[in-house]
Design an enzyme around this catalytic site. Structure first.
Site, PDB file in Angstrom:
ATOM      1  N   TYR A  47       1.038  -1.514   0.195  1.00 49.46           N
ATOM      2  CA  TYR A  47      -0.055  -0.218   0.101  1.00 49.46           C
ATOM      3  C   TYR A  47       0.881   1.650  -0.047  1.00 49.46           C
ATOM      4  O   TYR A  47       1.478   1.270   0.851  1.00 49.46           O
ATOM      5  CB  TYR A  47      -1.036   0.150   1.527  1.00 49.46           C
ATOM      6  CG  TYR A  47      -2.208  -0.668   0.797  1.00 49.46           C
ATOM      7  CD1 TYR A  47      -2.819   0.947   0.007  1.00 49.46           C
ATOM      8  CD2 TYR A  47      -3.079  -1.009   1.559  1.00 49.46           C
ATOM      9  CE1 TYR A  47      -4.624   0.042  -0.511  1.00 49.46           C
ATOM     10  CE2 TYR A  47      -4.488  -1.453   0.592  1.00 49.46           C
ATOM     11  CZ  TYR A  47      -5.203  -0.456  -0.011  1.00 49.46           C
ATOM     12  OH  TYR A  47      -6.568  -0.766  -0.343  1.00 49.46           O
ATOM     13  N   GLU A  49      -0.852   4.612  -0.603  1.00 51.69           N
ATOM     14  CA  GLU A  49      -0.912   5.816  -0.366  1.00 51.69           C
ATOM     15  C   GLU A  49      -0.180   7.566  -0.857  1.00 51.69           C
ATOM     16  O   GLU A  49       0.041   6.936   0.119  1.00 51.69           O
ATOM     17  CB  GLU A  49      -2.769   5.943   0.195  1.00 51.69           C
ATOM     18  CG  GLU A  49      -3.522   4.768  -0.735  1.00 51.69           C
ATOM     19  CD  GLU A  49      -4.901   4.576  -0.015  1.00 51.69           C
ATOM     20  OE1 GLU A  49      -4.656   5.266   1.337  1.00 51.69           O
ATOM     21  OE2 GLU A  49      -5.820   3.987   0.306  1.00 51.69           O
ATOM     22  N   ASP A 193      -6.481  14.259 -25.531  1.00 46.13           N
ATOM     23  CA  ASP A 193      -6.524  12.599 -24.596  1.00 46.13           C
ATOM     24  C   ASP A 193      -5.548  12.332 -25.966  1.00 46.13           C
ATOM     25  O   ASP A 193      -6.089  11.662 -26.888  1.00 46.13           O
ATOM     26  CB  ASP A 193      -7.640  12.757 -24.508  1.00 46.13           C
ATOM     27  CG  ASP A 193      -7.502  11.128 -24.295  1.00 46.13           C
ATOM     28  OD1 ASP A 193      -6.466  10.285 -24.203  1.00 46.13           O
ATOM     29  OD2 ASP A 193      -8.871  10.544 -24.138  1.00 46.13           O
ATOM     30  N   THR A 219      -3.074   6.804 -22.200  1.00 42.14           N
ATOM     31  CA  THR A 219      -2.781   5.286 -21.323  1.00 42.14           C
ATOM     32  C   THR A 219      -1.808   4.958 -21.969  1.00 42.14           C
ATOM     33  O   THR A 219      -0.702   5.989 -22.710  1.00 42.14           O
ATOM     34  CB  THR A 219      -4.588   4.790 -22.664  1.00 42.14           C
ATOM     35  OG1 THR A 219      -4.028   4.870 -23.835  1.00 42.14           O
ATOM     36  CG2 THR A 219      -5.374   4.789 -21.606  1.00 42.14           C
ATOM     37  N   LYS A 222      -1.219   1.232 -25.314  1.00 37.96           N
ATOM     38  CA  LYS A 222      -1.547   1.502 -27.073  1.00 37.96           C
ATOM     39  C   LYS A 222      -0.314   1.665 -27.117  1.00 37.96           C
ATOM     40  O   LYS A 222       0.855   0.787 -28.084  1.00 37.96           O
ATOM     41  CB  LYS A 222      -2.714   2.534 -27.325  1.00 37.96           C
ATOM     42  CG  LYS A 222      -3.998   2.042 -26.528  1.00 37.96           C
ATOM     43  CD  LYS A 222      -5.145   3.297 -27.042  1.00 37.96           C
ATOM     44  CE  LYS A 222      -6.177   2.969 -26.392  1.00 37.96           C
ATOM     45  NZ  LYS A 222      -6.331   3.722 -24.850  1.00 37.96           N
ATOM     46  N   ARG A 228      -0.629  -2.262 -18.972  1.00 38.47           N
ATOM     47  CA  ARG A 228      -2.638  -1.227 -19.431  1.00 38.47           C
ATOM     48  C   ARG A 228      -2.164  -0.174 -17.815  1.00 38.47           C
ATOM     49  O   ARG A 228      -1.840  -0.713 -17.332  1.00 38.47           O
ATOM     50  CB  ARG A 228      -3.396  -2.291 -18.716  1.00 38.47           C
ATOM     51  CG  ARG A 228      -4.714  -2.203 -18.935  1.00 38.47           C
ATOM     52  CD  ARG A 228      -6.206  -3.312 -19.139  1.00 38.47           C
ATOM     53  NE  ARG A 228      -5.846  -3.689 -20.301  1.00 38.47           N
ATOM     54  CZ  ARG A 228      -5.933  -3.624 -22.000  1.00 38.47           C
ATOM     55  NH1 ARG A 228      -6.712  -2.547 -21.506  1.00 38.47           N
ATOM     56  NH2 ARG A 228      -5.487  -3.881 -22.725  1.00 38.47           N
TER      57      ARG A 228
END
Ligand code: DSN
Length: 426
Positions: A47, A49, A193, A219, A222, A228
């Site tokens: 974790y 955060e 984008d 992203t 691609k 991903r």
């Protein structure tokens, strides 16, 4: 714990499917082995955060280094000052960016989904169309090119807080400078984008959006060929010109507002194993090999477009500048839905797609979208596009002939056996 053979068998089957078929979904690619391996590592247990150096958990000194490496490499790739590598996806990146700079009910202006845009650019079924007031521009009916006159007129009429450029099915480059001019005139931010063409932009093969757009999202899986995920970038961190404040009423630097909108605004713990894989992929993008790869992507797309055109297929906008093309199948008397199914029978994977001014629904569509990023990773060059387009054409022209499709599938499988995919996996 007993090995879950059921799931591992399915993973093996998916590997074989990827190996034997021609992958033409424009948003897909094949990561390097090291990028994939990095996604299955012990950092998934952590974790973290917060951000490097300012976390809410102990034990983050190692993941701080991988995340900082990912940030630094991404900034180097695009020559920018700020990057956030935590968004789990492109949609999450867009959601966070909008949360950072908009209030519910603010007007936004994006490319219509049915003209090549994206769900997160204001579609009624998406958060962006529900939380904000969406308006759209489109492409010309005749030339298929972004109608910048329409965009400017709409911007002057609706005075959006945010103008979004970028698309998921648009094969031409963007005039970012022109969009920024009208944004300045109406007092809007501009967000690009670049999820689809990011790899080509990274290597200077398409216009550079960062000088004109306040924010750029993408992203990573691609044309960037990483794991991903999503990212948010800014050329230069800036004091926000519209006086945006955080929940406590403090005026913040934009980077601060964006970081807070990713975490805690829209996400919890970052996927540090995926961020490690992003760092590796960004390292790969910085190599000369990746330059050659992107150049080959562009050449393959142009060769594919020429092969389709010579067979009478109608490419929206007449060609391509990037890695993809959108084909209107109406003159070939087959719907996008049927084309997708038929190509599937021949082990050719693509997706149906609405074409501008489509008379069919999004479930049927008149078009199909092809991209070459994945097959270029497999090692294909221009001459191979002839085989690919020939196989597609013969499949579509014999759509109801199961025996013919089975024959083409055999040819496709044989053809693909020469392009190794993850040979290390046996
Ligand atoms: N689903 C992606 C694509 O196929 O373009 C966009 O999010």
């Amino acid at each position: 714990m007993q090995r879950d053979t059921l799931v591992f068998d399915l993973i093996r089957q998916e590997l074989e499917r990827q190996r034997r078929g021609i992958e033409l979904i424009a948003s897909e690619n094949f990561t390097s082995l090291q990028v994939m391996q990095a996604m299955g590592n012990v950092m998934t247990n952590k974790y973290a955060e917060g951000y490097p150096g300012r976390r809410y958990y102990g034990g983050c000194e190692i993941v701080d280094q991988t995340e900082q490496l990912a940030i630094d490499r991404l900034c180097q790739i695009f020559n920018v000052e700020y990057a956030n590598v935590q968004p789990h996806s492109g949609a999450q990146a867009n959601a966070a960016l909008m949360l950072a700079i908009l209030q519910p009910g603010d007007a936004i202006l994006g490319l219509d989904l049915s003209m090549g845009g994206h769900l997160t650019h204001g579609s009624a079924v998406n958060f962006s169309g529900k939380l904000y007031k969406p308006h759209f521009y489109g492409v010309g009916k005749e030339d298929g090119l972004v109608d910048y006159d329409m965009l400017e007129a709409k911007a002057r009429e609706v005075k959006p807080k945010l103008i979004i450029c970028g698309a998921s099915a648009y094969s031409r480059d963007w005039d970012y400078a022109r969009i920024r001019r009208v944004a300045d005139e109406v007092g809007a931010f501009v967000m690009a984008d670049i999820a689809h063409p990011a790899g080509l932009i990274a290597k200077g093969l398409l216009n550079y959006p960062f000088d004109h757009c306040h924010f750029v999202t993408s992203t990573t899986h691609k044309t960037l060929r990483g794991p991903r995920g999503g990212v948010i970038m800014m050329k230069k961190d800036f004091e926000n010109p519209f006086g945006l404040k955080d929940v406590k009423g403090n005026l913040r630097m934009m980077s601060n507002l964006i970081d807070m909108a990713v975490f805690p605004g829209t996400q919890g713990g970052p996927l540090e194993h995926v961020i490690a894989a992003k760092a590796i992929a960004f390292g790969e993008i910085l190599t000369p090999e990746f330059q050659s790869y992107q150049e080959q992507v562009q050449k393959n797309a142009q060769a594919m477009a020429a092969a389709f055109t010579s067979r009478g297929y109608q490419i929206i906008s007449g060609g391509t500048d990037n890695h993809l093309m959108l084909i209107d199948l109406r003159n070939k008397n087959i719907s996008g839905k049927k084309a997708e199914q038929v190509l599937g029978h021949a082990d050719i994977t693509a997706n149906k797609n609405m074409v501008p001014y489509d008379d069919k629904s999004a479930f049927v569509t008149s078009g199909v979208r092809f991209g070459v990023a994945a097959i270029t990773t497999r090692g294909m060059v221009e001459k191979d596009m002839e085989f690919v387009v020939n196989a597609i054409d013969r499949s579509l022209m014999q759509a109801d002939d199961a025996a013919a499709l089975a024959g083409i599938k055999k040819e496709v499988n044989e053809f693909m056996s020469q392009f190794a995919l993850y040979p290390e996996m046996g």
